[in-house]
Design an enzyme around this catalytic site. Sequence first.
Site, short mmCIF file in Angstrom:
data_model
loop_
_atom_site.label_atom_id
_atom_site.label_comp_id
_atom_site.label_asym_id
_atom_site.label_seq_id
_atom_site.Cartn_x
_atom_site.Cartn_y
_atom_site.Cartn_z
N TRP A 124 0.86 -1.56 0.00
CA TRP A 124 0.01 -0.10 -0.15
C TRP A 124 1.21 1.52 0.24
CZ3 TRP A 124 1.74 2.88 4.31
CH2 TRP A 124 2.23 2.41 5.02
N ASN A 125 1.78 1.46 0.29
CA ASN A 125 2.82 2.15 0.76
C ASN A 125 3.54 3.05 -0.91
OD1 ASN A 125 4.71 0.43 -0.31
ND2 ASN A 125 6.05 1.10 1.14
N GLU A 154 11.65 -3.30 12.04
CA GLU A 154 11.01 -2.10 10.43
C GLU A 154 10.22 -1.04 11.11
OE1 GLU A 154 9.02 -2.97 7.63
OE2 GLU A 154 10.64 -2.16 6.04
N GLU A 159 10.04 -8.18 -3.27
CA GLU A 159 11.00 -6.87 -2.94
C GLU A 159 10.14 -7.20 -0.98
OE1 GLU A 159 13.01 -5.90 -6.08
OE2 GLU A 159 12.64 -5.26 -3.58
N LEU A 160 10.96 -6.61 -0.04
CA LEU A 160 10.12 -7.67 1.13
C LEU A 160 10.90 -6.20 2.32
CD1 LEU A 160 11.17 -11.22 1.58
CD2 LEU A 160 9.23 -10.11 -0.08
N LYS A 207 -2.97 -7.91 -8.20
CA LYS A 207 -3.88 -7.65 -6.74
C LYS A 207 -3.12 -6.83 -5.88
CE LYS A 207 -3.97 -9.14 -2.32
NZ LYS A 207 -4.03 -7.33 -2.53
N PRO A 208 -3.23 -5.91 -6.36
CA PRO A 208 -2.76 -4.50 -5.16
C PRO A 208 -3.53 -5.10 -3.71
CG PRO A 208 -5.69 -3.86 -6.77
CD PRO A 208 -4.80 -4.63 -6.83
N ALA A 209 -2.87 -3.96 -3.17
CA ALA A 209 -2.76 -3.48 -1.72
C ALA A 209 -4.50 -3.26 -1.38
CB ALA A 209 -2.41 -2.70 -1.01
N GLY A 243 6.19 -7.10 -0.40
CA GLY A 243 5.16 -6.31 0.63
C GLY A 243 6.36 -6.82 1.98
N SER A 244 5.79 -7.34 2.62
CA SER A 244 6.43 -7.66 4.03
C SER A 244 6.91 -9.45 3.55
CB SER A 244 5.47 -8.40 5.33
OG SER A 244 4.86 -9.13 4.57
N1 LIG Z 1 10.76 -4.42 -1.09
C1 LIG Z 1 10.46 -3.40 -1.43
O1 LIG Z 1 10.38 -2.98 -2.70
C2 LIG Z 1 9.07 -3.39 -0.69
C3 LIG Z 1 8.19 -2.03 -1.37
C4 LIG Z 1 7.28 -1.71 -0.40
C5 LIG Z 1 7.08 -1.94 0.76
N2 LIG Z 1 7.58 -3.15 0.89
C6 LIG Z 1 7.55 -4.12 2.37
O2 LIG Z 1 6.34 -4.11 2.60
C7 LIG Z 1 6.00 -4.24 4.28
C8 LIG Z 1 4.53 -2.98 4.01
O3 LIG Z 1 3.77 -3.81 3.43
P1 LIG Z 1 1.94 -3.94 3.79
O4 LIG Z 1 1.97 -4.13 5.24
O5 LIG Z 1 0.85 -3.59 2.62
O6 LIG Z 1 2.75 -5.55 4.14
P2 LIG Z 1 2.30 -6.86 3.48
O7 LIG Z 1 2.64 -8.05 3.13
O8 LIG Z 1 0.69 -7.00 4.22
O9 LIG Z 1 0.65 -6.34 2.35
C9 LIG Z 1 1.20 -6.49 0.80
C10 LIG Z 1 0.93 -7.28 -0.58
O10 LIG Z 1 0.11 -8.74 0.00
C11 LIG Z 1 -1.05 -9.17 0.52
N3 LIG Z 1 -1.09 -10.29 1.41
C12 LIG Z 1 -1.39 -9.85 2.53
N4 LIG Z 1 -1.14 -11.40 3.25
C13 LIG Z 1 -1.38 -12.53 2.18
C14 LIG Z 1 -1.72 -13.47 2.47
N5 LIG Z 1 -1.18 -14.47 2.66
N6 LIG Z 1 -1.85 -14.16 0.42
C15 LIG Z 1 -1.49 -13.28 -0.58
N7 LIG Z 1 -1.47 -11.47 -0.32
C16 LIG Z 1 -1.34 -11.04 0.69
C17 LIG Z 1 -2.30 -7.99 0.88
O11 LIG Z 1 -2.83 -7.40 0.52
C18 LIG Z 1 -0.75 -6.89 -0.19
O12 LIG Z 1 -1.75 -6.50 -1.94
C19 LIG Z 1 6.81 -3.68 4.95
O13 LIG Z 1 7.61 -4.61 5.54
C20 LIG Z 1 7.88 -3.08 3.74
O14 LIG Z 1 9.44 -2.73 3.75
C21 LIG Z 1 9.07 -3.74 0.70
O1 LIG Z 2 8.63 1.17 -0.27
C1 LIG Z 2 8.90 1.08 -0.95
C2 LIG Z 2 9.49 1.48 -1.97
O2 LIG Z 2 10.11 0.91 -2.96
C3 LIG Z 2 10.85 2.29 -1.57
S1 LIG Z 2 11.45 3.78 -3.24
O3 LIG Z 2 10.11 4.51 -3.51
O4 LIG Z 2 10.78 2.64 -4.32
O5 LIG Z 2 12.11 3.83 -2.59
#
Ligand SMILES: NC(=O)c1ccc[n+]([C@@H]2O[C@H](COP(=O)([O-])OP(=O)(O)OC[C@H]3O[C@@H](n4cnc5c(N)ncnc54)[C@H](O)[C@@H]3O)[C@@H](O)[C@H]2O)c1
Ligand SMILES: O=C[C@H](O)CS(=O)(=O)O
Length: 488
Positions: free
Chosen positions: A156-157, A386, A255-256, A180-182, A233-234
């Site tokens: 979502w961020n 984090e 990308e975690l 599937k977007p957030a 995501g996470s």
């Molecule tokens: N490395 C990167 O490029 C990057 C970029 C953005 C965010 N992040 C990380 O993402 C995290 C924050 O985002 P968040 O809270 O939305 O993460 P999240 O993992 O809770 O959700 C991310 C996505 O995964 C989906 N999701 C959640 N549980 C699922 C499941 N069981 N099966 C399938 N899909 C599922 C969510 O609906 C959402 O679309 C932070 O840890 C951040 O560091 C990493």
């Molecule tokens: O948080 C996730 C993004 O990938 C950060 S950035 O905008 O790519 O620096």
Amino acid sequence: MQLRDPSLLRQQAYIGGEWRDAASGATLAVTNPADGSALGSVPDMGQAETRQAIAAAERALPAWRAKTGKERGAILRRWHDLIVQNTDDLALLMTLEQGKPLAEARGEIAYALSFVEWFAEEAKRVYGDVLPSTRGDQRLLAFRQPIGVCAAITAWNFPSALVTRKVTPALAAGCTVVLKPAELTPYSALALAALAERAGLPPGVFNIVTGNPVAIGAELTSNPTVRKLTFTGSTATGRLLMQQSAANIKKLSLELGGNAPFIVFDDADLDAAIEGLMLSKFRNAGQTCVCANRVYVHEAVYDDFAARLAQRVAVLRVGNGLEAGVEQGPLIDGRALQKVQRLVGDALEKGAQLHVGGNPHALGGTFFEPSVIGPVTPAMEIAREEIFGPVVALFRFRTEAEVIAMANDTESGLAAYFYSENLARVWRVMEALEYGMVGVNTGMISNEVGPFGGIKESGLGREGSKYGIEEFMELKYACLSGNFTAAA
Ligand SMILES: NC(=O)c1ccc[n+]([C@@H]2O[C@H](COP(=O)([O-])OP(=O)(O)OC[C@H]3O[C@@H](n4cnc5c(N)ncnc54)[C@H](O)[C@@H]3O)[C@@H](O)[C@H]2O)c1
Ligand SMILES: O=C[C@H](O)CS(=O)(=O)O
């Protein structure tokens, strides 16, 4: 919602070129994190609709992959130009659903655009090799082909940039996509799909399903028609999806989560380091995967740095992202606010000093005061988690070896930063840090040219750059035998 083009607010999913409701008619509410107000809803879909989206992507694949890279690139270019023309609406949608200040939202649209532009060009530059044969009666080739139907799941961020950073290399490569977007921020992705449709992207090439992440994710990871999953995501969710994908050896890009160290040596330009930290830490209210998470300051400059930093942080303007001049919006939800409160409270209880902030903001809701605490020790939870909020955690250090060891003491490996004016130290530290990306004398490293991604538990693969399209291609080797010698 004052959109110039109200049709960009899409409250339906996009499958096979059709805008659809959930079969059950169920919906998920979408709210504005700044005030909790309802913005609208999106379909609450599950396995059945996901299967339909995958089938649509499969049907569209042959014709899409048969286009030349130049032809695919031309459609991506038209998409790019439509995004440019609709930047104001896309930024407004983003601020409303995610909360970041409008200026930051416009910045993200520009960042998202950079990937569309980049991969519209990369589509024309997928090369292969003629290999030196070991036999006169053989000719050897290695060439690249699109993987096929790809699934994408985004966080979502960064509701627009995370989408284009995944979808445009996939489309450029000749793949088709189910996204599937957030569920917290679906409107940005749906508006991008509406513009892709207008750009002439054929039905089924790009599909978006919204709704139950567990049910949708289960289908995306288990369905053998999906050859590739790219997830942002996470780390916890990434680990789960990796486990679910193992059953059919699905290719993965992950990308975690991050836990970025930000190191200020005694030979650093402190003014530059403070400005770099402000940019790295407070972008998106600290809710980015590459935010400075642990700030290590050499003991010789710690007190001066902490005092000057606190003065800068104290004047950050917090408020609704729609208001001019606001520099920090709300956190995404109550859960995020509770986590930040827990981490700050734990650190203060264990002896950290509060330099500025430290509390939920007087605005209420999910706003939190921009904060600086320290010195933090490894015993404090904030040292290992984090933060994902507007809190600077300051650590003291004495030697280069000590700070490298502390900086690397994490299962994360996404981004790291350090400030030093000593060239030999720059090379030593840049090579010693165990991270996928390193910022040297800067707090902002993200662009379309650099390979974005992490090591260890921060993920697999790279996005953007000349490497990003490889994630959506297979390399095929061909060995041709025959009488290739010239006729006598
Ligand atoms: N490395 C990167 O490029 C990057 C970029 C953005 C965010 N992040 C990380 O993402 C995290 C924050 O985002 P968040 O809270 O939305 O993460 P999240 O993992 O809770 O959700 C991310 C996505 O995964 C989906 N999701 C959640 N549980 C699922 C499941 N069981 N099966 C399938 N899909 C599922 C969510 O609906 C959402 O679309 C932070 O840890 C951040 O560091 C990493
Ligand atoms: O948080 C996730 C993004 O990938 C950060 S950035 O905008 O790519 O620096």
